[in-house]
Design a protein around this motif. Sequence first.
Motif: not given
Length: 397
Positions: A206-223
């Motif tokens: 998780s992190g504020d990847f777009n700097k809008d002060n809201f927390r985002d989530i990055a997900i790695a799916s590998n199927s």
Amino acid sequence: MTSSFQKLEHAIKQTTFILLFLLAVLFGNACEFKLPPPAPDLFYKYNVLKVGSGPVYLLSSDFNLDGFPDLLCANGNDHTATLFIGMGDGTFRPARNLKVLPEPSYAATGDLNKDGFPDIVLNSKGANGLSILLGYGNGNFRPAKKLATGRVPLTVILDDFNNDSHLDIAVSLTFNKLEIYIGNGNGQFKKGKDYPTGSRARSIVSGDFNKDNFRDIAIASNSSSSSSLRILEGHGDGSFSLAEKSAKGKSLFILAKADMNEDGWQDLVAASAQGDNMYLLKSTKNGKFAEPVAFSAGGGPAALTIGQFDNDNLNDVAVANGRSSSFSVVFRTPQGGFRHPPRDYIVEGGTPLAITSADYNKDGKTDIAVSSAAKNIVEIYLGRKFLPGASSSKPTN
């Protein structure tokens, strides 16, 4: 047989550039081929710690608030987590085995009940839930309580997803789903919304990847059918919107975040299940990430940690290589790439599946802890000073 294969693979990797140089000389092109200097040798094995059966995840944090980093190891085979309290000199107090729900493979820490003390959360693949251990601030914890989740939770992260100053939980499940649990600030949680992930989402950050002060989530799916990087853009109320997928077909299965090019934005570093590849995904400064740029480490990258391992103030990457029984330190270059070849360290116990980093002896240099699933141990490697311009064969302790 396995040991012979590991030594052969290591030897081949270390001599590749020498062979290329000799070929260049034979063909009269030596002036066009420059053999890169070896990466600095910055670590030495200092300590070996016995842990439970099947060490699969390592976490460094100060659990007793004494200013020294401690070490937690999730043991996937015996329903325990081993806790080591650091002494600040690279050694640790005798191990304490914390009883948790079956098959833990991931751990996170944070203050869940607002008492100022760090707590621990571990997933339980065998009990379809989370083990929540509330801390007393002295390295001791209350007995684990279960928070029921969907089937086979893989990864758990803690963050404030609804901006109420209480930590919430995000859990990725094996079968196509991410669950959100909203914290009320006293160690209790209520179920939030679910989001599709594609199956086998083994890593989320998780992190504020777009700097809008809201927390985002990055997900790695590998199927095989849904391999991609997915970004859930946070709305600041505990809900998310799915942005477009990227890195399709790269089989990313381990993610870590850090500012890798000193532009003030969080980038992603990933390990792939294909071709022993590592990838750098630079932020495009709009909540998305550029196409992955490949770099190499060792055979079978299974876990990674990011830290400033040398003295250039650039973030480097250390990778546990499960197949080649080593860990590799891949150093950043000032140009924004990675130095090749990396510096490899053989893990004597074999089959390293977990790695973490912290300054365990408080000397200002980042150290490394790496697990051995074959011998149920954790090896501690301390950093040593490397003087610019000095021979890499003569580092100083």
